[in-house]
Design an enzyme around this catalytic site. Structure first.
Site, PDB file in Angstrom:
ATOM      1  N   HIS A 143     -18.003 -28.485 -16.594  1.00  0.00           N
ATOM      2  CA  HIS A 143     -17.844 -28.335 -15.142  1.00  0.00           C
ATOM      3  C   HIS A 143     -16.379 -28.631 -14.834  1.00  0.00           C
ATOM      4  O   HIS A 143     -15.737 -29.452 -15.497  1.00  0.00           O
ATOM      5  CB  HIS A 143     -18.763 -29.290 -14.377  1.00  0.00           C
ATOM      6  CG  HIS A 143     -18.504 -29.233 -12.899  1.00  0.00           C
ATOM      7  ND1 HIS A 143     -18.538 -28.056 -12.196  1.00  0.00           N
ATOM      8  CD2 HIS A 143     -18.156 -30.198 -12.001  1.00  0.00           C
ATOM      9  CE1 HIS A 143     -18.242 -28.296 -10.929  1.00  0.00           C
ATOM     10  NE2 HIS A 143     -18.001 -29.580 -10.791  1.00  0.00           N
TER      11      HIS A 143
ATOM     12  N   SER B 295     -22.889 -33.845  -8.943  1.00  0.00           N
ATOM     13  CA  SER B 295     -22.797 -35.180  -8.349  1.00  0.00           C
ATOM     14  C   SER B 295     -24.171 -35.662  -7.958  1.00  0.00           C
ATOM     15  O   SER B 295     -25.050 -34.889  -7.615  1.00  0.00           O
ATOM     16  CB  SER B 295     -21.881 -35.136  -7.125  1.00  0.00           C
ATOM     17  OG  SER B 295     -20.565 -34.873  -7.535  1.00  0.00           O
TER      18      SER B 295
ATOM     19  N   CYS C   5     -23.182 -29.576  -8.123  1.00  0.00           N
ATOM     20  CA  CYS C   5     -22.578 -28.459  -8.871  1.00  0.00           C
ATOM     21  C   CYS C   5     -23.342 -28.061 -10.125  1.00  0.00           C
ATOM     22  O   CYS C   5     -22.865 -27.212 -10.887  1.00  0.00           O
ATOM     23  CB  CYS C   5     -21.132 -28.802  -9.230  1.00  0.00           C
ATOM     24  SG  CYS C   5     -20.081 -29.011  -7.783  1.00  0.00           S
TER      25      CYS C   5
ATOM     26  N   LYS D 216      -7.799 -30.480 -14.357  1.00  0.00           N
ATOM     27  CA  LYS D 216      -7.426 -31.592 -15.249  1.00  0.00           C
ATOM     28  C   LYS D 216      -8.627 -32.230 -15.950  1.00  0.00           C
ATOM     29  O   LYS D 216      -8.564 -32.565 -17.131  1.00  0.00           O
ATOM     30  CB  LYS D 216      -6.708 -32.672 -14.425  1.00  0.00           C
ATOM     31  CG  LYS D 216      -5.256 -32.323 -14.105  1.00  0.00           C
ATOM     32  CD  LYS D 216      -4.318 -33.194 -14.907  1.00  0.00           C
ATOM     33  CE  LYS D 216      -2.910 -32.634 -14.881  1.00  0.00           C
ATOM     34  NZ  LYS D 216      -1.973 -33.472 -14.164  1.00  0.00           N
TER      35      LYS D 216
ATOM     36  N   ASP E 239       3.314 -31.644  -0.214  1.00  0.00           N
ATOM     37  CA  ASP E 239       4.070 -30.928  -1.238  1.00  0.00           C
ATOM     38  C   ASP E 239       3.095 -30.162  -2.146  1.00  0.00           C
ATOM     39  O   ASP E 239       2.393 -30.762  -2.975  1.00  0.00           O
ATOM     40  CB  ASP E 239       4.898 -31.932  -2.060  1.00  0.00           C
ATOM     41  CG  ASP E 239       5.810 -31.225  -3.062  1.00  0.00           C
ATOM     42  OD1 ASP E 239       5.432 -30.137  -3.554  1.00  0.00           O
ATOM     43  OD2 ASP E 239       6.902 -31.749  -3.334  1.00  0.00           O
TER      44      ASP E 239
ATOM     45  N   GLU F 106     -25.130 -25.533  -3.307  1.00  0.00           N
ATOM     46  CA  GLU F 106     -25.096 -26.576  -2.283  1.00  0.00           C
ATOM     47  C   GLU F 106     -24.654 -25.994  -0.945  1.00  0.00           C
ATOM     48  O   GLU F 106     -24.311 -26.721  -0.026  1.00  0.00           O
ATOM     49  CB  GLU F 106     -24.244 -27.765  -2.705  1.00  0.00           C
ATOM     50  CG  GLU F 106     -22.847 -27.460  -3.128  1.00  0.00           C
ATOM     51  CD  GLU F 106     -22.161 -28.719  -3.648  1.00  0.00           C
ATOM     52  OE1 GLU F 106     -21.618 -29.449  -2.816  1.00  0.00           O
ATOM     53  OE2 GLU F 106     -22.188 -28.963  -4.873  1.00  0.00           O
TER      54      GLU F 106
END
Lengths: 134, 351
Positions: free
Chosen positions: B241, B303, B117, B246, B33, B85
């Site tokens: 970042h 990361s 990143c 969210k 969805d 990366e």
């Protein structure tokens, strides 16, 4: 790009990366790619390096459906004869555009793209292509 | 030069490829969805690089915009670092290609950086140090990626392409945003990785949240503000970042930043996560609309894991030195493609 062509490709970096051509100081004509002698002035000519402008317009174009080796995954794509704003013409791929925007007379600017890579272990050839500017 | 001279951003450029895929189209391909996914991630579409684009071509286009829009003599750039990366070569620098493409060489310090990143902001720190030490006149730091994601993996909904180039200098008439301080927070946290011969990165699911992104971003932001005796109310904008739409909003909430201060630099909802480009493309979008004296907090995240924080103060020079290629215009200039074209563009079909 196969390895044996590497020196040839490397010599073309200034031409492919920055549109480096030349100009005859005697008659004022610009050339791209560079000429060894000015075909207009012959022995009277004097050629100096000149960076071509990065903007121009489409003079003619074709849509390629049957691509040469190395470009099969990119079909269909556009090839165009482009007239730079100094009058010099060159052949280049047109990228990033919706089909209906590729028209004779459309304004274009140079972009830096991958030209070819033979396989995952071969060096990558970068150079100029053009995109439509609105 | 005195070590007290103003060092900061003297120019910047961004490149976002025009192709977009809607998240609902990716979801549809896998029987999911799309509305639910878009709402849960706050991401609605993402930028897709063309067949013939990679981190190098994106870096070159961003670098050209930075040099041209801010009238910088590329021959005076003394150092150039490209963070990514998705460097096209494992051995052979992207940075040397960019250097020749913008005519910055051959008198040039050059290297490729990798820290997930945040490799772009790591380059900014190196350039800042070199300029501050008076070893170079200008340094260029680039973050650019064509982010990889395994088909039908959660990353496929966000991994996007794009990048930004920042030129660091010290000429008082050119600095548009002074770097007041920078600080990094780094730990060994294996939340996301890609081994050398793997096509796609792997991640530790929910582990990428609390102990990874939030711990580093919040710690870096708090420590640099404490160090400079500043608070959230002292800043006009904050850029984090943005692996999705969210996380940055939640980070802003935790750090007591109002939503209106984070939204101008939050671009992931419209272009996806451009990895090494993500936080600095956001910074460019904020600089596009900044006014003199505006204070900006930038916090990247890579990361592995670490966060680089910067405090920037916009100068009067921004009134007459600004980008002609606005991030907003690049976001709005788009051509939609479907999922089939997307996997062709990103070469996910293996023969």
């Amino acid at each position: 790009m196969s390895n044996y062509a590497l020196p040839l490709i490397w010599r073309k970096f200034p031409e492919r990366y920055n549109l480096l051509g030349n100009k005859c100081t005697n008659c004022g004509r610009s050339y791209f790619p560079s000429r060894k002698i000015c075909p207009n002035c012959r022995r009277k000519g004097h050629l100096i390096e000149e960076v071509m402008p990065k903007e121009g317009k489409i003079i003619s174009f074709t849509k390629v459906f049957s691509a040469p080796e190395g470009f099969e995954e990119e079909v269909p794509y556009f090839l165009a004869i482009i007239e730079l704003i100094n009058g010099v013409r060159l052949l280049a791929q047109i990228v990033d555009n919706e089909d209906h925007k590729v028209l004779i007379g459309a304004k274009v600017k140079m972009v830096f793209r991958k030209i070819s890579e033979k396989d995952e272990e071969s060096p990558i050839a970068y150079g100029y292509k053009f995109k439509i500017v609105e | 030069m005195s070590l007290k001279a103003k060092v900061g951003i003297v120019g910047y450029g961004v490149y976002i490829p025009p192709y977009r895929i809607k998240i609902e189209d990716i979801a549809k391909a896998w029987g999911k969805d799309g509305n639910d996914i878009s709402k849960s991630l706050n991401v609605y579409e993402k930028a897709v690089a063309d067949f013939d684009e990679d981190a190098c071509t994106i870096a070159v286009e961003a670098a050209k915009n930075a040099v041209n829009d801010f009238n910088i003599d590329a021959q005076k750039i003394g150092a150039l670092y490209v963070g990514s990366e998705s460097h096209p070569y494992a051995v052979k620098p992207t940075a040397s290609i960019v250097g020749d493409a913008i005519n910055a060489g051959p008198d040039l310090m050059c290297a490729d950086l990798q820290f997930a990143c945040k490799a772009g902001t790591a380059g900014m720190q190196i350039c800042y140090g070199l300029v501050k030490a008076d070893l170079i006149e200008y340094g260029m730091a680039i973050g650019a990626d064509t982010a990889q994601s395994r088909p039908n993996d959660a990353l496929e909904f966000t991994a996007a392409s794009g990048g930004a180039a920042f030129i660091i200098g010290k000429n008082e008439e050119e600095v548009i945003a002074e770097i007041l301080d920078t600080y990094s927070y780094t730990t060994d946290t294996p939340d996301f990785w890609r081994r050398p011969k793997a096509d796609y990165p792997s991640h530790a699911g929910r582990f990428t949240g609390e102990p990874a992104y939030f711990k580093h971003v919040i710690s870096a932001a708090k420590k640099i503000m404490e160090k400079n005796n500043l608070h959230s109310k002292d800043f006009d904008y904050v850029v984090f970042h943005q692996p999705n739409g969210k996380f940055p909003l939640r980070a802003a909430d935790i750090l007591d930043f109002e939503k209106k201060k984070v939204e101008p630099g939050l671009l992931t909802p419209f272009i996806g996560n451009t990895y090494s480009g993500a936080s600095i493309v956001g910074l460019a979008a904020v600089l596009d609309i900044s006014k003199p004296e505006n204070m900006i907090l930038l916090v990247s995240y890579g990361s592995g894991a670490g966060s680089d924080a910067f405090i920037l103060k916009v100068t009067d020079n921004i009134k007459n030195r600004y980008s002609k290629n606005k991030v907003k215009d690049m976001i709005n200039s788009k051509v939609y493609i479907d999922y089939i074209n997307y996997i062709k563009h990103r070469k996910k079909i293996k023969g």
